[in-house]
Design a protein around this motif. Structure first.
Motif, PDB file in Angstrom:
ATOM      1  N   ARG A 170       0.809  -1.342   0.116  1.00  0.00           N
ATOM      2  CA  ARG A 170      -0.125   0.017   0.043  1.00  0.00           C
ATOM      3  C   ARG A 170       0.878   1.304   0.046  1.00  0.00           C
ATOM      4  NH1 ARG A 170       0.717   1.983   5.138  1.00  0.00           N
ATOM      5  NH2 ARG A 170       1.077   0.406   6.818  1.00  0.00           N
ATOM      6  N   GLU A 171       0.348   2.422  -0.317  1.00  0.00           N
ATOM      7  CA  GLU A 171       1.007   3.728  -0.102  1.00  0.00           C
ATOM      8  C   GLU A 171       1.603   3.944   1.434  1.00  0.00           C
ATOM      9  OE1 GLU A 171       1.898   5.454  -2.567  1.00  0.00           O
ATOM     10  OE2 GLU A 171       0.629   4.537  -3.953  1.00  0.00           O
ATOM     11  N   VAL A 172       2.688   4.194   1.563  1.00  0.00           N
ATOM     12  CA  VAL A 172       3.476   4.717   2.619  1.00  0.00           C
ATOM     13  C   VAL A 172       3.944   6.017   2.933  1.00  0.00           C
ATOM     14  CG1 VAL A 172       5.301   4.037   4.281  1.00  0.00           C
ATOM     15  CG2 VAL A 172       4.172   2.264   2.754  1.00  0.00           C
ATOM     16  N   GLY A 173       3.546   6.568   4.189  1.00  0.00           N
ATOM     17  CA  GLY A 173       3.626   8.102   4.112  1.00  0.00           C
ATOM     18  C   GLY A 173       5.057   8.274   5.068  1.00  0.00           C
ATOM     19  N   LEU A 174       6.356   7.734   4.808  1.00  0.00           N
ATOM     20  CA  LEU A 174       7.335   7.951   5.691  1.00  0.00           C
ATOM     21  C   LEU A 174       8.040   9.314   5.530  1.00  0.00           C
ATOM     22  CD1 LEU A 174       9.069   4.524   6.347  1.00  0.00           C
ATOM     23  CD2 LEU A 174       7.545   5.697   7.897  1.00  0.00           C
ATOM     24  N   THR A 216      13.318   1.566  15.635  1.00  0.00           N
ATOM     25  CA  THR A 216      12.899   0.990  14.293  1.00  0.00           C
ATOM     26  C   THR A 216      14.191   0.115  13.730  1.00  0.00           C
ATOM     27  OG1 THR A 216      13.450   3.032  13.093  1.00  0.00           O
ATOM     28  CG2 THR A 216      11.217   2.754  13.765  1.00  0.00           C
ATOM     29  N   ARG A 217      15.195  -0.145  14.530  1.00  0.00           N
ATOM     30  CA  ARG A 217      16.362  -0.680  14.090  1.00  0.00           C
ATOM     31  C   ARG A 217      15.786  -1.987  13.627  1.00  0.00           C
ATOM     32  NH1 ARG A 217      20.726  -1.541  18.192  1.00  0.00           N
ATOM     33  NH2 ARG A 217      21.649   0.187  17.680  1.00  0.00           N
ATOM     34  N   GLY A 218      16.239  -2.460  12.335  1.00  0.00           N
ATOM     35  CA  GLY A 218      15.928  -3.737  11.887  1.00  0.00           C
ATOM     36  C   GLY A 218      14.532  -4.009  11.327  1.00  0.00           C
ATOM     37  N   LEU A 219      13.663  -3.067  11.635  1.00  0.00           N
ATOM     38  CA  LEU A 219      12.124  -3.160  11.134  1.00  0.00           C
ATOM     39  C   LEU A 219      11.896  -2.631   9.579  1.00  0.00           C
ATOM     40  CD1 LEU A 219      10.173  -1.524  14.298  1.00  0.00           C
ATOM     41  CD2 LEU A 219      11.172  -3.832  13.873  1.00  0.00           C
ATOM     42  N   ASP A 220      10.805  -3.304   9.003  1.00  0.00           N
ATOM     43  CA  ASP A 220      10.429  -3.131   7.855  1.00  0.00           C
ATOM     44  C   ASP A 220       9.750  -1.678   7.686  1.00  0.00           C
ATOM     45  OD1 ASP A 220       7.864  -3.540   8.362  1.00  0.00           O
ATOM     46  OD2 ASP A 220       8.000  -5.729   7.823  1.00  0.00           O
ATOM     47  N   PHE A 240       4.140   2.352  11.655  1.00  0.00           N
ATOM     48  CA  PHE A 240       3.553   2.096  12.995  1.00  0.00           C
ATOM     49  C   PHE A 240       4.003   2.670  14.230  1.00  0.00           C
ATOM     50  CE2 PHE A 240       2.835  -0.475  16.965  1.00  0.00           C
ATOM     51  CZ  PHE A 240       1.440  -0.214  16.950  1.00  0.00           C
ATOM     52  N   VAL A 241       5.365   2.286  14.345  1.00  0.00           N
ATOM     53  CA  VAL A 241       6.261   2.899  15.450  1.00  0.00           C
ATOM     54  C   VAL A 241       6.153   4.444  15.477  1.00  0.00           C
ATOM     55  CG1 VAL A 241       8.481   2.924  16.681  1.00  0.00           C
ATOM     56  CG2 VAL A 241       7.597   0.823  15.747  1.00  0.00           C
ATOM     57  N   TRP A 242       6.451   5.124  14.254  1.00  0.00           N
ATOM     58  CA  TRP A 242       6.402   6.463  14.150  1.00  0.00           C
ATOM     59  C   TRP A 242       4.968   7.122  14.435  1.00  0.00           C
ATOM     60  CZ3 TRP A 242       9.543   8.045   9.197  1.00  0.00           C
ATOM     61  CH2 TRP A 242      10.888   7.757   9.172  1.00  0.00           C
ATOM     62  N   ASP A 243       4.260   6.562  13.650  1.00  0.00           N
ATOM     63  CA  ASP A 243       2.417   7.025  14.313  1.00  0.00           C
ATOM     64  C   ASP A 243       2.473   6.803  15.792  1.00  0.00           C
ATOM     65  OD1 ASP A 243       2.106   7.536  11.608  1.00  0.00           O
ATOM     66  OD2 ASP A 243       1.156   5.711  10.974  1.00  0.00           O
ATOM     67  N   THR A 244       2.862   5.706  16.378  1.00  0.00           N
ATOM     68  CA  THR A 244       2.764   5.602  17.962  1.00  0.00           C
ATOM     69  C   THR A 244       3.347   6.570  18.458  1.00  0.00           C
ATOM     70  OG1 THR A 244       2.253   3.236  17.418  1.00  0.00           O
ATOM     71  CG2 THR A 244       2.904   4.078  19.875  1.00  0.00           C
ATOM     72  N   ASP A 246      19.225   7.008  12.854  1.00  0.00           N
ATOM     73  CA  ASP A 246      18.686   7.064  11.711  1.00  0.00           C
ATOM     74  C   ASP A 246      18.086   8.516  11.312  1.00  0.00           C
ATOM     75  OD1 ASP A 246      16.910   6.786   9.713  1.00  0.00           O
ATOM     76  OD2 ASP A 246      16.056   4.759  10.339  1.00  0.00           O
ATOM     77  N   LEU A 247      18.882   9.048  10.405  1.00  0.00           N
ATOM     78  CA  LEU A 247      18.652  10.209  10.136  1.00  0.00           C
ATOM     79  C   LEU A 247      17.092  10.780   9.475  1.00  0.00           C
ATOM     80  CD1 LEU A 247      21.595  12.032   8.486  1.00  0.00           C
ATOM     81  CD2 LEU A 247      20.597  12.642  10.674  1.00  0.00           C
ATOM     82  N   ASP A 248      16.678   9.767   8.938  1.00  0.00           N
ATOM     83  CA  ASP A 248      15.122   9.812   8.206  1.00  0.00           C
ATOM     84  C   ASP A 248      14.366   9.910   9.507  1.00  0.00           C
ATOM     85  OD1 ASP A 248      16.122   9.602   5.638  1.00  0.00           O
ATOM     86  OD2 ASP A 248      15.945   7.459   5.543  1.00  0.00           O
ATOM     87  N   GLU A 249      14.375   9.157  10.393  1.00  0.00           N
ATOM     88  CA  GLU A 249      13.712   9.032  11.475  1.00  0.00           C
ATOM     89  C   GLU A 249      13.615  10.211  12.310  1.00  0.00           C
ATOM     90  OE1 GLU A 249      12.882   5.334  13.863  1.00  0.00           O
ATOM     91  OE2 GLU A 249      14.653   5.997  14.785  1.00  0.00           O
ATOM     92  N   ILE A 250      15.046  10.735  12.663  1.00  0.00           N
ATOM     93  CA  ILE A 250      15.006  11.756  13.378  1.00  0.00           C
ATOM     94  C   ILE A 250      14.469  13.226  12.707  1.00  0.00           C
ATOM     95  CG2 ILE A 250      17.022  13.534  14.149  1.00  0.00           C
ATOM     96  CD1 ILE A 250      18.709  10.839  14.686  1.00  0.00           C
ATOM     97  N   CYS A 251      14.938  13.355  11.348  1.00  0.00           N
ATOM     98  CA  CYS A 251      14.291  14.540  10.603  1.00  0.00           C
ATOM     99  C   CYS A 251      12.872  14.587  10.686  1.00  0.00           C
ATOM    100  CB  CYS A 251      15.022  14.641   9.389  1.00  0.00           C
ATOM    101  SG  CYS A 251      16.968  15.035   9.193  1.00  0.00           S
ATOM    102  N   SER A 252      12.402  13.336  10.561  1.00  0.00           N
ATOM    103  CA  SER A 252      10.923  13.241  10.598  1.00  0.00           C
ATOM    104  C   SER A 252      10.163  13.597  11.532  1.00  0.00           C
ATOM    105  CB  SER A 252      10.478  11.746   9.783  1.00  0.00           C
ATOM    106  OG  SER A 252       8.965  11.851   9.666  1.00  0.00           O
TER     107      SER A 252
END
Length: 368
Positions: A105-109, A292-296, A302-306, A323-329
């Motif tokens: 499905r579409e993903v909004g990361l 989110t280390r090692g997660l798809d 899901f973790v970010w939304d939580t 994880d720069l993507d995680e931090i910047c988001s």
């Protein structure tokens, strides 16, 4: 050695042996951005100059486009897509298309998820915190409704910072203040009773007991409290099961029953169990390390939304991540940890990824 340091030794060993084929499983998970590009460039040289065959397993989609000739996408144990990126039959492939293939499905990361409301009162404060040989005079603050990220390459003091906030650093100095009350940094119980919830970096050594069921794992930090605790130190098995069923349903954990062994869960669902246990206590302060280390991509979303949901409810969140993507988001503010010291701070997004990467690599030891 830290996970990142161990990973680099493994890569060096494989290259030193001169193997004709290399299987690289998440080789960049704990590297700084500059190190990632350097490694991927070396991977390409091994392919083009030495004829080495390489299988690169990664959930960082930009790395796929940067390094690979072909990409295959696994979902549910099946190959659901295969595309050529370079050479004969090359296609124009985007990260959004790969993400859709991975999740179905579409993903909004890729969107920024900063707080939409002003931060509240100060909930967590570290003042001059030091751990011999690991942390040096760390001072930071997190308010309610705010997510502050601690960025850095693995092995620069993150584990010690997690220990301090878990109540597992008896040799630390300085002060940890929660809701204007100083807390004993050598007592996990004191941290929990002060309203601090910990999601540890290693979900299998600190977050779960793999040989026990999900239900027992969900009870291990609240077995002394009603309704789980009964008189004379006995547990209510019915209450344990009811709590487990509620959390499993709320977080969509895939398990045959609440008694399913935690060690049989995938990484994503194991992380949901850890998050579910911590968040069920509705902590005022949430410390989340490498969540989110090692997660798809689906589990990551899901973790970010939580985390975003709990920030919007007023939790003060300290995110420790490489994880720069995680931090910047996610972050409202970022501090960079290098060799145990805070060397840079970024107060508002969108953040300068190049400056962040430089600070993480120790090339920018100044406030940004």
């Amino acid at each position: 050695m830290s996970v990142g340091e161990q990973q680099r030794v493994e890569i060096l060993r494989a290259l030193h042996l001169g193997a004709g084929y290399l299987l690289l499983d998440e080789p960049t998970a704990n590297l700084a951005p500059a190190e990632v590009h350097s490694l991927l460039a070396q991977v390409r040289r091994l392919v083009t100059e030495r004829g080495v065959g390489i299988v690169l397993i990664t959930h960082h989609l930009e790395e796929v486009l940067e390094a690979a000739d072909r990409v295959g996408v696994l979902r549910g144990g099946q190959l659901v897509a295969e595309r050529a990126i370079r050479g004969d039959g090359a296609e124009s492939v985007t990260t959004a298309e790969l993400a859709r293939d991975m999740v179905g499905r579409e993903v909004g990361l890729g969107i920024r998820r900063a707080a939409t409301e002003p931060a509240g009162s100060r909930m967590l404060e570290l003042v001059g915190v030091s751990v011999p040989g690991q942390l040096h005079d760390v001072t930071l603050r997190v308010a309610s409704g705010q997510l502050v990220a601690v960025a850095g390459v693995e092995g620069n003091g993150q584990s010690a910072l997690e220990d301090v906030l878990s109540g597992l650093a008896p040799d630390s100095t300085g002060a940890v203040v929660v809701a204007e009350r100083e807390i004993d940094a050598s007592s996990p119980r004191a941290m929990r009773e002060a309203g601090v919830g910990i999601v540890p970096a290693d979900r299998y050594t600190r977050g779960l007991i793999k040989s026990l069921g999900i239900d027992t794992n969900l009870a291990i930090d609240s077995y002394t409290d009603p309704p789980l605790a009964r008189r004379w130190g006995r547990l209510s098995r019915a209450a344990v099961r009811e709590r487990a069923e509620r959390i499993i349903a709320a977080l969509s954990v895939k398990a045959q029953s609440p008694r399913t062994l935690a060690g049989t869960l995938s990484g994503g669902h194991a992380q949901r169990v850890v998050l579910g246990r911590v968040l069920d206590g509705e902590p005022d302060v949430l410390v989340v390390a490498q969540p989110t280390r090692g997660l798809d991509i689906g589990a990551t979303e899901f973790v970010w939304d939580t985390l975003v949901d709990h920030r919007s409810r007023g939790a003060a969140i300290l995110l420790i991540s490489s994880d720069l993507d995680e931090i910047c988001s996610l972050a409202d503010r970022i501090v960079v940890l290098y060799r145990g010291r805070i060397v840079a701070e970024f107060d508002e997004g969108p953040f300068d990824r190049e400056a962040l990467g430089s600070a993480m690599g120790g090339f920018q030891e100044a406030a940004a």
